[in-house]
Design an enzyme around this catalytic site. Structure first.
Site, PDB file in Angstrom:
ATOM      1  N   HIS A  69       0.840  -1.201   0.000  1.00  0.00           N
ATOM      2  CA  HIS A  69       0.000   0.000   0.000  1.00  0.00           C
ATOM      3  C   HIS A  69       0.874   1.249   0.000  1.00  0.00           C
ATOM      4  O   HIS A  69       1.967   1.283   0.586  1.00  0.00           O
ATOM      5  CB  HIS A  69      -1.001  -0.002   1.149  1.00  0.00           C
ATOM      6  CG  HIS A  69      -0.422  -0.001   2.531  1.00  0.00           C
ATOM      7  ND1 HIS A  69       0.021   1.146   3.155  1.00  0.00           N
ATOM      8  CD2 HIS A  69      -0.236  -1.000   3.419  1.00  0.00           C
ATOM      9  CE1 HIS A  69       0.449   0.854   4.371  1.00  0.00           C
ATOM     10  NE2 HIS A  69       0.309  -0.450   4.557  1.00  0.00           N
ATOM     11  N   ASP A  71      -0.312   4.366   0.937  1.00  0.00           N
ATOM     12  CA  ASP A  71      -0.729   5.372   1.910  1.00  0.00           C
ATOM     13  C   ASP A  71      -0.079   5.125   3.261  1.00  0.00           C
ATOM     14  O   ASP A  71       0.396   4.030   3.565  1.00  0.00           O
ATOM     15  CB  ASP A  71      -2.258   5.401   2.051  1.00  0.00           C
ATOM     16  CG  ASP A  71      -2.834   4.109   2.615  1.00  0.00           C
ATOM     17  OD1 ASP A  71      -2.327   3.026   2.241  1.00  0.00           O
ATOM     18  OD2 ASP A  71      -3.789   4.170   3.416  1.00  0.00           O
ATOM     19  N   ASP A  95       5.795   1.044   7.762  1.00  0.00           N
ATOM     20  CA  ASP A  95       4.464   0.671   7.269  1.00  0.00           C
ATOM     21  C   ASP A  95       4.045   1.572   6.114  1.00  0.00           C
ATOM     22  O   ASP A  95       3.348   2.557   6.329  1.00  0.00           O
ATOM     23  CB  ASP A  95       3.465   0.762   8.423  1.00  0.00           C
ATOM     24  CG  ASP A  95       2.135   0.107   8.127  1.00  0.00           C
ATOM     25  OD1 ASP A  95       2.038  -0.603   7.111  1.00  0.00           O
ATOM     26  OD2 ASP A  95       1.197   0.311   8.904  1.00  0.00           O
ATOM     27  N   GLU A 128      -5.190   1.637   2.455  1.00  0.00           N
ATOM     28  CA  GLU A 128      -5.131   0.484   3.350  1.00  0.00           C
ATOM     29  C   GLU A 128      -5.305   0.873   4.808  1.00  0.00           C
ATOM     30  O   GLU A 128      -5.822   0.101   5.611  1.00  0.00           O
ATOM     31  CB  GLU A 128      -3.790  -0.243   3.169  1.00  0.00           C
ATOM     32  CG  GLU A 128      -3.720  -1.610   3.835  1.00  0.00           C
ATOM     33  CD  GLU A 128      -3.255  -1.573   5.293  1.00  0.00           C
ATOM     34  OE1 GLU A 128      -3.369  -2.605   5.980  1.00  0.00           O
ATOM     35  OE2 GLU A 128      -2.765  -0.515   5.743  1.00  0.00           O
ATOM     36  N   GLU A 129      -4.872   2.090   5.158  1.00  0.00           N
ATOM     37  CA  GLU A 129      -4.849   2.488   6.563  1.00  0.00           C
ATOM     38  C   GLU A 129      -6.184   3.038   7.061  1.00  0.00           C
ATOM     39  O   GLU A 129      -6.275   3.498   8.205  1.00  0.00           O
ATOM     40  CB  GLU A 129      -3.755   3.544   6.789  1.00  0.00           C
ATOM     41  CG  GLU A 129      -2.335   3.061   6.510  1.00  0.00           C
ATOM     42  CD  GLU A 129      -1.820   2.078   7.542  1.00  0.00           C
ATOM     43  OE1 GLU A 129      -2.609   1.646   8.415  1.00  0.00           O
ATOM     44  OE2 GLU A 129      -0.639   1.733   7.472  1.00  0.00           O
ATOM     45  N   GLU A 157       4.056  -6.022   4.210  1.00  0.00           N
ATOM     46  CA  GLU A 157       3.843  -5.589   5.592  1.00  0.00           C
ATOM     47  C   GLU A 157       5.101  -5.836   6.423  1.00  0.00           C
ATOM     48  O   GLU A 157       5.833  -6.804   6.201  1.00  0.00           O
ATOM     49  CB  GLU A 157       2.671  -6.362   6.210  1.00  0.00           C
ATOM     50  CG  GLU A 157       1.316  -6.045   5.609  1.00  0.00           C
ATOM     51  CD  GLU A 157       0.781  -4.685   6.029  1.00  0.00           C
ATOM     52  OE1 GLU A 157       1.366  -4.076   6.956  1.00  0.00           O
ATOM     53  OE2 GLU A 157      -0.218  -4.239   5.447  1.00  0.00           O
ATOM     54  N   HIS A 335       3.212   3.428  12.706  1.00  0.00           N
ATOM     55  CA  HIS A 335       2.287   4.490  13.106  1.00  0.00           C
ATOM     56  C   HIS A 335       2.836   5.377  14.218  1.00  0.00           C
ATOM     57  O   HIS A 335       2.126   6.278  14.683  1.00  0.00           O
ATOM     58  CB  HIS A 335       0.926   3.920  13.546  1.00  0.00           C
ATOM     59  CG  HIS A 335       0.234   3.111  12.501  1.00  0.00           C
ATOM     60  ND1 HIS A 335      -1.050   2.606  12.676  1.00  0.00           N
ATOM     61  CD2 HIS A 335       0.609   2.703  11.266  1.00  0.00           C
ATOM     62  CE1 HIS A 335      -1.413   1.933  11.600  1.00  0.00           C
ATOM     63  NE2 HIS A 335      -0.410   1.975  10.722  1.00  0.00           N
TER      64      HIS A 335
END
Length: 359
Positions: A69, A71, A95, A128-129, A157, A335
């Site tokens: 992903h 984003d 991530d 995705e997030e 991931e 994150h």
């Protein structure tokens, strides 16, 4: 528009990707940059909203889908990236722009190489997030499902440069209690909604979660209150109380079986003044390690372990495509404001992936 170099060392490519801000719902610019780079290669390229796909058509015996992903979560003063010693810091370093960089680099360097042993599809997807309705893989499944076909899918991931197989499913219930508001000095005139939740909380506290072994992967289930809310004022009996309950279940249970298990454990229908709704429910993915196409990758990586969180491997599993998580970085840094990835892991994942795709 700045350009990225898909042939650069994956560490440098990671830096280039991290330095293009792309929080969820703002992926258009990075999608433009990735699309422009992929269109320089002798491959088929497609753009679907802010998801970019490319694939080889060399009629090799197997096809591997490399998905990542584009984003990130909202930026927390951690873009652009910076490097201290052998660690790169920045939003997306874990991530999952490091994993995406490795996948894009492998695709670019091998797409027309005589060493390539498996056809490749690379999927750089948006959303995705955030909620699943914005996930680019869902758009592809609906409008161009043939682009997700393959013998194996790899998700970039963060997995500590190890193979993490399958993923657990997740159910989130919102359980609400209803009462009557009153002054706490005359509490007998009210009905405390918060107190009605105590039998549910007691059953959760007494719950003994399973540990399940599937194909050599150990999955640990969990049933936990993750949010709890009630109260009107410090001198008032609350008339409403609610909580979010999260059940993380091993992939040998279907969503329906997991819901049935929750009903048996919580017995909510036995309680007065209690209601619930299913706020979210997604199935897990079995490891898929028995597939011949995965054997050389596991050998190259030196082993595997279970994936505890939910990832998009579940989407591929539901389509009948075995899927594994494989990317650089410690997921515990995802994150975070100090999100960081040892650059050694980026090199390690790149080396393993290149060995697998050319063996």
């Amino acid at each position: 528009m700045e350009a990225i170099d898909l042939f650069a060392d994956p560490i440098e490519l990671t830096r280039q990707l991290v330095d293009i801000p792309s929080p969820s719902h703002h992926e258009e610019h990075i999608a433009d940059v990735i699309e422009a780079a992929l269109r320089q290669l002798p491959v088929e390229v497609m753009r679907l909203k802010n998801t970019v796909l490319a694939r080889t058509q060399r009629h090799l015996p197997e096809r591997v889908v490399l998905a990542g992903h584009i984003d990130t979560v909202p930026i927390a003063d951690n873009v652009p990236s910076h490097q201290e010693d052998d660690v790169m810091f920045g939003c997306g370093t874990v991530d999952m722009k490091s994993g995406l960089a490795v996948y894009l680099h492998a695709f670019a360097t091998l797409c027309d190489s005589p060493q390539l042993q498996r056809d490749l599809t690379v999927v750089c997807y948006e959303g995705e997030e955030v909620a699943s309705e914005f996930n680019g893989l869902g758009f592809i499944e609906k409008d161009a499902p043939e682009w997700l076909e393959g013998d194996l899918a790899l998700l970039g991931e963060p997995s500590g440069a190890m193979i993490e197989a399958g993923c657990q499913g997740s159910i989130r219930l919102k359980i609400s209690a209803h009462g009557v508001r009153a002054h706490s000095a005359r509490s007998w005139l009210g009905d405390n909604a918060a107190h009605h939740l105590t039998p549910v909380m007691q059953r959760i506290c007494e719950y003994q979660p399973r540990t399940v072994d599937i194909d050599g992967c150990t999955y640990r289930e969990g049933l936990n209150i993750v949010h709890l809310e009630s109260g009107v004022a410090t001198n008032t009996i609350p008339d409403d109380a609610w909580m979010f309950l999260n059940f993380r279940f091993a992939p040998d249970r279907s969503v329906e079986e997991a819901l049935q298990h929750l009903h048996e454990v919580l017995r909510l229908d036995e309680l007065e003044n209690i209601s619930f709704v299913i706020d979210d429910a997604v199935g897990g993915a079995l490891p898929g390690l028995e597939q011949p196409v995965t054997t050389p990758l596991i050998k190259a990586a030196g082993g595997f372990r279970a994936k505890f969180g939910w990832t998009d491997v579940a989407r591929f599993s539901a389509l009948g495509v075995p899927a594994l998580n494989f990317g650089p970085g410690d997921p515990s840094f995802a994150h975070k404001r100090d999100e960081q990835c040892p650059v050694e892991m980026i090199t390690q994942v790149n080396d393993i992936l290149q060995e697998y795709l050319t063996t």
